[in-house]
Design an enzyme around this catalytic site. Structure first.
Site, PDB file in Angstrom:
ATOM      1  N   GLU A  27       0.894  -1.177   0.000  1.00 34.24           N
ATOM      2  CA  GLU A  27       0.000   0.000   0.000  1.00 34.24           C
ATOM      3  C   GLU A  27       0.921   1.213   0.000  1.00 34.24           C
ATOM      4  O   GLU A  27       1.520   1.543   1.026  1.00 34.24           O
ATOM      5  CB  GLU A  27      -0.872  -0.009   1.265  1.00 34.24           C
ATOM      6  CG  GLU A  27      -1.774  -1.226   1.396  1.00 34.24           C
ATOM      7  CD  GLU A  27      -2.989  -1.159   0.476  1.00 34.24           C
ATOM      8  OE1 GLU A  27      -3.279  -0.085  -0.068  1.00 34.24           O
ATOM      9  OE2 GLU A  27      -3.617  -2.207   0.287  1.00 34.24           O
ATOM     10  N   CYS A  87      -2.559   8.895   2.690  1.00 32.08           N
ATOM     11  CA  CYS A  87      -2.266   8.403   1.338  1.00 32.08           C
ATOM     12  C   CYS A  87      -3.365   8.780   0.365  1.00 32.08           C
ATOM     13  O   CYS A  87      -3.113   8.967  -0.815  1.00 32.08           O
ATOM     14  CB  CYS A  87      -2.065   6.901   1.374  1.00 32.08           C
ATOM     15  SG  CYS A  87      -3.352   6.072   2.291  1.00 32.08           S
TER      16      CYS A  87
END
Ligand code: NAD
Length: 473
Positions: A245, A279
């Site tokens: 990720e 993110c």
């Protein structure tokens, strides 16, 4: 604070400070694990994996539910720890701490729902009379490596599904913010998790993370962090399952048919939560030229209203970034954009690690604010001529984690959803939105694999095919 390795809390000859980014004061000290302690973690995890694969699903679920209750009871303490070690406003830290118990409950359920299927082997001539089916089995030893920005949430997105699926975990949290991970570990052990099943080892990425990633006893690495480190992991991991990720520079398109006041208000949240260190932060706003100046006008008020200050003060909405270096980097990128023709609409002032919420207009591809991951409280606004141009700009990125569009036109929405290369796509919201049960993960340089509890359980199990050959035919 000690780390939990080899079934016991232990220190190390070397330690580093965990510093509160807002005040600069030392919150605690953590051990820097030695090579011998990394080895102890790996050999213990092998024992842990053998114990976990024999532990019935119902028992695993019960332990996770107990840990959930303990975390709920201590949510205010956990929130304070999150806020202190990251500089995140306490209201946001409470939101993060408050989700952890429910994530463990969700994992306790999903861990009991792991299923295989029967195989119609007799469809192939010559395979009659055999019984075939699949079993999903735990992967074994999972190494979980986490970043600083959500030190509770991102830890639980890995360890809860890994334990629910019957694996042993070695968790290596970010050195800037490891205290929440250690607090969660303590609750799991108190809840009755077999001690070798979870170890939380502290220290730097190179010294502790890398040897774990390399080791052949590890079957799965679940990493959340920068694309740079993610790439390094792919180079050294060897034959292992990887979930990565990684970074992003998420876009959002504003079309003239939307209510751009709503879009502006949403942008003021999506760009600045956790000082933009998310993110899925909104980074690139791509606005149709017909409403470009109107959108910028509408954005000023909501951004000016974001209250800056001490993270432990109740109504603070933005505090410091993780470090002064990071804030100075973002300031440099703003200066670079301005030198190339962009305009600061609001913000831009920096004091140490504190950077005011900033909007930069006339940002173009080629500027770092557009091309790279900002990971700070700065929105870059870019003008688009039409929907084709807007979609092309949205896709003009090496990343592909989240994206959003504000429009009332279903055709624009459908094109955006189909054509924009991002793992999570939102219509009428910014990219900054996540439910813990939904599949979540990036395309392109934003990574490989999906989190979201059910999907992580799947990625943390492997498929075994079983064929029973009847001998009496
Ligand atoms: P980072 O990559 O610097 O560090 C992440 C973790 O990796 C830390 O625990 C670190 O110690 C470890 N590490 C560093 N070098 C290593 C190495 N060579 N081998 C093994 N481990 C190593 O990231 P960060 O600065 O803590 O976090 C910010 C980054 O994380 C941003 O790029 C952000 O986009 C990304 N992120 C992604 C998601 C997502 O879901 N896609 C979520 C949160 C953060």
């Amino acid at each position: 604070m000690k780390m939990f390795v080899g079934g016991r809390w232990q220190g190390s000859p070397e330690e580093i400070d965990v510093v509160a980014p807002y005040s600069g004061s030392v919150v605690d000290r953590i051990p820097l694990a030695t090579a011998a302690q990394v080895e102890e973690a790996l050999s213990t995890a092998q024992r842990g994996a053998a114990i976990m694969r024999r532990l019935p699903g119902a028992t695993r679920a019960e332990v996770l539910r107990r840990a959930a209750d303990l975390l709920d009871a201590d949510a205010e303490d956990v929130a304070r720890t999150i806020s202190l070690e990251t500089g995140k406003p306490i209201s946001e830290a409470r939101g993060e701490a408050g989700r952890l118990g429910d994530m463990f409950r969700l994992a306790s359920f999903e861990g009991t729902q792991v299923r295989g299927e029967t195989l119609p082997l007799d469809a192939q001539p010559g395979a009659e009379g055999k019984l075939g089916f699949t079993l999903r089995i735990p992967t074994g030893v999972v190494v979980a490596i986490t970043p600083y920005n959500y030190p509770g949430l991102l830890v639980v997105h890995k360890i809860a599904p890994a334990l629910a699926a019957g694996n042993a975990v070695i968790l290596k949290p970010a050195s800037q913010a490891p205290l929440t991970a250690l607090a969660i570990t303590a609750r799991l052990i108190e809840a009755g998790l077999p001690e070798p099943a979870l170890q939380t080892i502290t220290g730097g990425g190179r010294r502790v993370g890398m040897p774990l990633v390399r080791d052949p006893r590890v079957r799965k690495v679940s990493f959340t962090g920068s694309t740079r480190v993610g790439e390094e992991i792919t180079r050294v991991a060897g034959i292992k399952r990887l979930s990565l990720e990684l970074g992003a520079n998420c876009p959002m398109v504003v079309m003239p048919d939307c209510d751009f006041e709503v879009a502006a208000a949403a942008s003021a949240a999506g760009g600045y939560v956790n000082a933009g260190q998310v993110c899925i932060s909104l980074q690139r706003v791509i606005v149709h030229e017909a409403v470009y100046e109107d959108y910028l006008d509408a954005l000023r008020g909501p951004v000016a209203a974001i209250r800056m200050g001490d993270p432990l003060v109740e109504d603070t909405k933005i505090s410091s970034m993780i470090s002064e270096d990071e804030a100075a980097r973002v300031e440099d990128w703003i200066d670079e954009a301005v030198a190339a023709g962009a305009r600061v609409i609001i913000g831009g002032e920096r004091d140490g690690a504190r950077l005011a919420p900033t909007v930069v207009a006339d940002v173009e591809p080629g500027m770092k604010l557009s091309d790279q991951e900002v990971f700070g409280p700065t929105l870059g606004v870019t003008k688009a001529e039409n929907v084709d141009h807007a979609i092309a700009l949205a896709n003009d990125s090496s990343y592909g984690l989240g994206a959003g569009i504000f429009t009332r036109d279903i055709n624009h929405a459908m094109r955006f959803v189909r054509e924009v290369d991002a793992g999570n796509v939102h219509v009428n919201w910014t990219p900054l939105w996540r439910a813990d049960l939904m599949p979540y993960g990036g395309l392109k340089g934003s990574g490989i694999g999906k989190e979201g509890i059910r999907y992580a359980v799947e990625e943390m199990t492997e498929m075994k095919t079983v064929v029973i050959h009847g001998l009496d035919r």
